[in-house]
Design a protein around this motif. Structure first.
Motif, short mmCIF file in Angstrom:
data_model
loop_
_atom_site.label_atom_id
_atom_site.label_comp_id
_atom_site.label_asym_id
_atom_site.label_seq_id
_atom_site.Cartn_x
_atom_site.Cartn_y
_atom_site.Cartn_z
N VAL A 180 10.48 14.05 -8.72
CA VAL A 180 10.45 12.60 -8.44
C VAL A 180 11.58 12.24 -7.49
O VAL A 180 11.41 11.45 -6.55
CB VAL A 180 10.56 11.79 -9.75
N VAL A 181 12.76 12.80 -7.72
CA VAL A 181 13.92 12.53 -6.87
C VAL A 181 13.66 12.99 -5.44
O VAL A 181 13.99 12.30 -4.47
CB VAL A 181 15.18 13.21 -7.45
N THR A 228 0.83 -1.21 0.00
CA THR A 228 0.00 0.00 0.00
C THR A 228 0.86 1.25 0.00
O THR A 228 0.59 2.21 -0.74
CB THR A 228 -0.92 0.00 1.23
N ALA A 229 1.91 1.24 0.85
CA ALA A 229 2.81 2.40 0.89
C ALA A 229 3.53 2.57 -0.45
O ALA A 229 3.76 3.69 -0.91
CB ALA A 229 3.83 2.24 2.01
N GLY A 230 3.87 1.44 -1.08
CA GLY A 230 4.53 1.51 -2.37
C GLY A 230 3.64 2.12 -3.44
O GLY A 230 4.09 2.95 -4.24
N PHE A 231 2.36 1.69 -3.45
CA PHE A 231 1.43 2.26 -4.43
C PHE A 231 1.18 3.75 -4.16
O PHE A 231 1.04 4.54 -5.09
CB PHE A 231 0.12 1.49 -4.41
N LEU A 286 4.42 14.52 -13.48
CA LEU A 286 3.57 15.21 -14.45
C LEU A 286 3.56 16.72 -14.21
O LEU A 286 3.52 17.51 -15.16
CB LEU A 286 2.14 14.66 -14.38
N ALA A 287 3.57 17.11 -12.94
CA ALA A 287 3.43 18.53 -12.62
C ALA A 287 4.75 19.28 -12.59
O ALA A 287 4.82 20.45 -12.98
CB ALA A 287 2.72 18.70 -11.28
N GLU A 288 5.82 18.61 -12.13
CA GLU A 288 7.06 19.33 -11.88
C GLU A 288 8.28 18.77 -12.60
O GLU A 288 9.30 19.45 -12.72
CB GLU A 288 7.33 19.36 -10.37
N GLY A 289 8.26 17.51 -13.03
CA GLY A 289 9.39 16.96 -13.75
C GLY A 289 10.24 16.01 -12.93
O GLY A 289 9.93 15.70 -11.76
N ARG A 303 1.84 6.81 -6.74
CA ARG A 303 0.88 7.85 -7.11
C ARG A 303 1.46 9.24 -6.87
O ARG A 303 1.33 10.14 -7.70
CB ARG A 303 -0.42 7.66 -6.34
N GLU A 304 2.11 9.39 -5.73
CA GLU A 304 2.67 10.70 -5.39
C GLU A 304 3.77 11.10 -6.37
O GLU A 304 3.82 12.24 -6.84
CB GLU A 304 3.23 10.67 -3.96
N MET A 305 4.65 10.16 -6.70
CA MET A 305 5.74 10.48 -7.63
C MET A 305 5.22 10.69 -9.05
O MET A 305 5.77 11.50 -9.80
CB MET A 305 6.80 9.37 -7.59
#
Length: 521
Positions: free
Chosen positions: A156-157, A135-138, A149-152, A142-144
């Protein structure tokens, strides 16, 4: 949180009592297993809670218990659960002492608690922990994904570093750090550039683990094909858990998508780049800007430089190695990406690469660095124009071609057009065709001098160097001016050309410079 021995002791339904190893109850438990074998070690993997009734053990023998407990501890067993009321009414002191000496947690299991209840509790806890990890992985995925999509890629890093409770860094194909989080990790990540470069030498996907136990770093290649397009570093103080592993795999997929464009999109951008470049060379910068839109930012405005690169004519390269022009283009694009600079790179087949880059920017600097460090080995020759503006793009192209021609003749990796304009024309005469022309022009004079009937070549050189001043040239030669006049008439007769013609004087002077005053053997 993973299941621990302390969690089992606190489980109200199990009624477990700690008899030894109280200071090691926070040890994680991977599984619970019962065995009455005198030596169950061959069937253990480590991390288990072993449940026994001592059916086949002499649990009251101190020496036998010391050997038994030590063997379990060496095999990675994290705890021993001893059932009382079956073969022994209470836990034998010999077993308690052996477990205490070895530091192995010993739990006493009351008769009313079956081993199955302990196994179910462990199984349920392990399953719950795995579910939490997935669940934490999913959620991390989703967060990354939203961040990508929004910031590049840089966002993600940042999210990944937070999820693994460590640090993360993104590298381009050359090993340069594109993004790192937290901020302090940039310096640590830069020290791993040699490891990233070694990772690039392996076919993708590739991975490596570097560093020590306190700073364990996993390197993962990025790219959808066999060619490494970049790398991801993840630094933690311990091996990654299940949730952290899910997060890393999600980051790899997202970063690969952001760094590896589809072939159709690449081809479309290249076709657009070709059209824009042709418009610039045709003197239509306004049309080029209209077609390019925001794709190349302000690159099409002055000042910029134009670069032309070709493979070296006789470069000794491994046929299986990466195409040299492709490696150069990748290096320049990586430099542009690291600074947000625009670059227009247009390959002309496999034989030429044309690049439009801002003057004094990261791409121009990367070109010089590449030429100094890698171009000769990679077999690339580069011609670089002087800084220019959009109206003079065609002139810049000619300058780059001229510089490339000189690089080809001299066997140099990089020649800038400004070198040619600021230097002397004489080095340009070191060409076989020029020497052949000069040798043919002066051959008759050299043959005349070889007979011992005069010194026409030296006299011609002195006279030309003195701009036709008879007295000064004769003094340099140590002869009378009438002797020099006679020699110059002989030069005209032998060559069949008049020394009064300034073009003839120029050609003879350059021929003397090209031959160095001696005929070609």
């Amino acid at each position: 949180m993973p299941l621990t021995l302390a969690s089992l002791v606190q489980h109200s339904a199990l009624k477990l009592t700690v008899r030894a190893g109280e200071d090691r109850l926070e040890t994680p438990v991977r599984w619970a297993h019962s065995s009455e074998l005198a030596d169950p070690v061959p069937y253990m993997e480590g991390g288990e809670l072993l449940m026994v009734t001592a059916m086949k053990l002499d649990a009251e023998n101190p020496e036998a218990m010391r050997r038994y407990v030590k063997r379990l501890s060496d095999a990675g067993v994290v705890g021993l659960a001893f059932a009382v009321g079956v073969n022994y009414d209470e836990t034998p002191q010999a077993l308690v002492d052996a477990a205490g000496d070895e530091g192995l947690p010993l739990l006493e299991v009351p008769r009313r608690t079956p081993f199955l209840a302990i196994a179910k509790a462990v199984s349920a806890a392990v399953a719950a922990d795995q579910y939490r990890a997935v669940t934490a992985g999913f959620e991390a995925q989703r967060e990354m994904t939203r961040a990508a999509l929004a910031e590049g890629p840089a966002a993600v890093v940042v999210r990944l570093a937070a999820h693994v409770d460590g640090w993360a860094a993104l590298y381009d194909a050359s090993g340069a750090v594109l993004a790192a989080a937290p901020d302090w990790a940039a310096r640590r990540a830069a020290r791993l550039t040699p490891d990233v470069q070694r990772l690039r030498e392996r076919a993708a996907p590739a991975s490596a683990v570097v560093g020590g136990t306190d700073d364990r770093v996993e390197l993962q290649s990025l790219g959808s094909g066999r060619r490494v397009r970049g790398a991801l570093a993840v630094g933690t103080g311990a091996p990654l858990g299940t949730a952290e592993r899910y997060a890393v795999h999600s980051a790899i997929a997202l970063l690969t998508l952001t760094t590896e464009r589809s072939r159709s999109l690449q081809a479309a951008e290249q076709r657009l780049g070709v059209a824009v470049l042709r418009m610039m060379l045709a003197g239509e910068p306004d049309h080029a800007r209209a077609v390019a839109g925001d794709l190349y930012g302000g690159l099409l405005d002055a000042p910029f430089r134009l670069l032309i690169a070709e493979p070296a004519p006789q470069a000794d390269r491994d046929p299986a190695a990466e195409a040299p022009l492709g490696a150069l283009a990748e290096s320049l694009e990586a430099a542009a990406a690291s600074t947000g600079e625009a670059v227009l790179a247009v390959p002309e087949g496999n034989e030429r690469l044309v690049v439009l880059a801002g003057d004094g920017g990261a791409v121009a600097g990367a070109c010089e660095t590449y030429a100094a460090q890698e171009a000769e080995e990679a077999g690339v020759m580069i011609g670089l124009s002087a800084p220019t503006g959009p109206i003079a793009a065609a002139t810049a192209y000619k300058q780059a071609e001229q510089a490339l021609s000189v690089a080809r003749r001299r066997g140099r990796a990089l020649v800038e057009h400004e070198e040619l304009a600021a230097g002397s024309v004489l080095p340009l005469l070191a060409d076989d065709a020029v020497r052949a022309f000069a040798d043919g022009m002066l051959r008759a004079l050299y043959e005349h001098d070889a007979t011992g009937r005069g010194d026409l070549v030296a006299s011609l050189r002195a006279w030309l160097s003195r701009h036709g001043q008879w007295d000064a040239a004769a003094a340099d030669l140590g002869v009378h001016r009438h002797t020099l006049r006679y020699r110059m008439r002989r030069v005209e007769e032998i060559l069949g050309r008049s020394l009064d013609d300034p073009d003839v004087r120029m050609e003879l002077w350059l021929a003397l410079k090209a031959t160095g005053g001696a005929p070609t053997p």
